[in-house]
Scaffold this active site. Structure first.
Site, PDB file in Angstrom:
ATOM      1  CB  THR A  59      -2.200 -10.120   3.567  1.00  0.00           C
ATOM      2  OG1 THR A  59      -2.911 -11.339   3.776  1.00  0.00           O
ATOM      3  CG2 THR A  59      -1.715  -9.582   4.918  1.00  0.00           C
ATOM      4  NE  ARG A  60       1.941  -9.981   1.373  1.00  0.00           N
ATOM      5  CZ  ARG A  60       1.585 -10.955   2.224  1.00  0.00           C
ATOM      6  NH1 ARG A  60       2.018 -10.911   3.462  1.00  0.00           N
ATOM      7  NH2 ARG A  60       0.825 -11.957   1.832  1.00  0.00           N
ATOM      8  CB  THR A  61      -2.662  -5.478  -2.358  1.00  0.00           C
ATOM      9  OG1 THR A  61      -1.571  -6.144  -2.996  1.00  0.00           O
ATOM     10  CG2 THR A  61      -3.193  -4.389  -3.284  1.00  0.00           C
ATOM     11  NE  ARG A 109      -5.082  -9.322  -4.447  1.00  0.00           N
ATOM     12  CZ  ARG A 109      -3.767  -9.244  -4.247  1.00  0.00           C
ATOM     13  NH1 ARG A 109      -3.168  -8.071  -4.359  1.00  0.00           N
ATOM     14  NH2 ARG A 109      -3.061 -10.307  -3.941  1.00  0.00           N
ATOM     15  CG  HIS A 136       1.499  -7.697  -7.922  1.00  0.00           C
ATOM     16  ND1 HIS A 136       0.863  -6.548  -7.495  1.00  0.00           N
ATOM     17  CD2 HIS A 136       1.543  -8.521  -6.839  1.00  0.00           C
ATOM     18  CE1 HIS A 136       0.534  -6.678  -6.215  1.00  0.00           C
ATOM     19  NE2 HIS A 136       0.933  -7.862  -5.801  1.00  0.00           N
ATOM     20  CD  GLN A 139       5.518  -7.604  -3.933  1.00  0.00           C
ATOM     21  OE1 GLN A 139       4.470  -7.720  -3.306  1.00  0.00           O
ATOM     22  NE2 GLN A 139       6.686  -7.406  -3.323  1.00  0.00           N
ATOM     23  CG  ASP A 231       5.144 -14.898  -6.492  1.00  0.00           C
ATOM     24  OD1 ASP A 231       4.718 -14.989  -5.327  1.00  0.00           O
ATOM     25  OD2 ASP A 231       4.483 -14.404  -7.415  1.00  0.00           O
ATOM     26  CB  CYS A 271       5.641 -10.723  -3.649  1.00  0.00           C
ATOM     27  SG  CYS A 271       4.741 -12.110  -4.353  1.00  0.00           S
ATOM     28  NE  ARG A 298       2.807  -4.205  -2.469  1.00  0.00           N
ATOM     29  CZ  ARG A 298       1.793  -5.064  -2.627  1.00  0.00           C
ATOM     30  NH1 ARG A 298       1.940  -6.333  -2.313  1.00  0.00           N
ATOM     31  NH2 ARG A 298       0.648  -4.653  -3.140  1.00  0.00           N
TER      32      ARG A 298
END
Length: 322
Positions: A59-61, A109, A136, A139, A231, A271, A298
């Site tokens: 989602t975020r990356t 990724r 990561h 992050q 996490d 994260c 991010r």
């Protein structure tokens, strides 16, 4: 600060000096101020393209990279193993060489960090680690920016990690000492961080004069900490281990009881995505929780990485205190 990162890879924060890490955070602050707060349009990526190879969902990356690159005037292509021949009809070496001829950078990724090392060897363009089994880094840059914004600096902060010895923790371990931050790490037996990374972290702590604690006691880790971090206990690819992991992590949930051991100015980071067994709602949605600011950052930190690796632009904003 005389830093030039153009053309570099970002595979692990271990490869970046203290000044280079601070430069990336300065760049992120600069872009956030000029674009978000002052409404400027900075087409620093105009005419440039980014290849995004994702073996894992995100989602975020994904969003931070796609929207960030577009905001800077560039074009990002999202590629899963279902979209391209990688791993089916074409080797990683060949794919990397082809993408090098068509794009300006590759964000990958992946499951296996060794794949990133091979891509960096074969590519003629920067390779950016969007997450691997070992690290990561994107992050952690967002985490540092969030803490810098909240506390006004990073030097002297104590970060308590309570959870799995995973890739996110590894990236903290590879960089915190360089920024003058102390680490207190609690993991269950059998879920400790990678021994090679622990050895490097111990060396970094000695070199930069910071404190490092490794324990199996969450409350010991939380003692006097400014930042409580956890996490997921079950990373992508570990679903079959769920039952055993949930049992092993009994007592590791971060609650207000955990926070009582922390410093009075404590904050919480995660994260995301988050499960309630890792941190309860009272902490996760509390005023001390910075998780949604962290998530937004991010975007600004990945933009800072892209701008630093691909352009000659220098921050215009006054350098923040670190």
């Amino acid at each position: 600060m005389n830093v030039d990162l153009k053309g570099r890879d970002l595979l692990t924060l271990q490869n970046y000096t203290a000044d280079e890490l601070k430069y990336l955070l300065w760049m992120a602050s600069d872009l956030k101020q000029r674009i978000k707060h002052e409404g400027e349009y900075l087409p620093l990526m105009k005419g440039k393209s980014l290849a995004m190879i994702f073996e894992k969902r995100s989602t975020r990356t994904r969003l931070s990279a796609e929207t960030g690159f577009a905001l800077l005037g560039g074009h990002a292509s999202f590629l899963t193993t279902q979209d391209i021949h990688l791993g089916t009809n074409e080797s990683l070496t060949d794919t990397t060489r082809v993408l090098s001829s068509m794009t300006n950078a590759i964000l990958a990724r992946v499951y296996n960090h060794n794949d990133l090392d091979l891509m960096a060897k074969e590519a003629t363009i920067p390779i950016i680690n969007g997450l691997s089994d070992l690290y990561h880094p994107l992050q952690i840059l967002a985490d540092y920016l969030t803490l810098q914004e909240h506390y006004g600096g990073l030097q002297g902060l104590t970060v308590a990690w309570i959870g799995d010895g995973n890739n996110v923790l590894h990236s903290f371990m590879m960089s915190a000492a360089k920024l003058g931050m102390h680490l207190r790490i609690a993991t269950p037996r059998g879920f400790e961080p990678d021994l090679r990374i622990t050895t490097i972290t111990e060396q970094n702590s000695k070199e930069y004069g910071t404190k490092l604690l490794l324990t199996t006691d969450p409350l010991e880790a939380a003692d006097s900490a400014n930042v409580l971090v956890t996490d997921t206990w079950i990373s992508m690819g570990q679903e079959q281990e769920k039952k055993g992991r949930l049992k092993a992590f009994q007592g590791y949930q971060i609650t207000m009881q955990t926070a009582k051991s922390a410093a009075s100015n404590w904050t919480f980071l995660h994260c995301l995505p988050r499960k309630p067994e890792e941190v309860d709602d009272e902490v996760f949605y509390s005023p001390q929780s910075l998780v949604f600011q962290e998530a937004e950052n991010r975007k600004w930190t990945i933009m800072a990485v892209m701008v630093s690796l691909l352009t000659d632009y220098s921050p215009q904003l006054q350098k923040p205190t670190f």
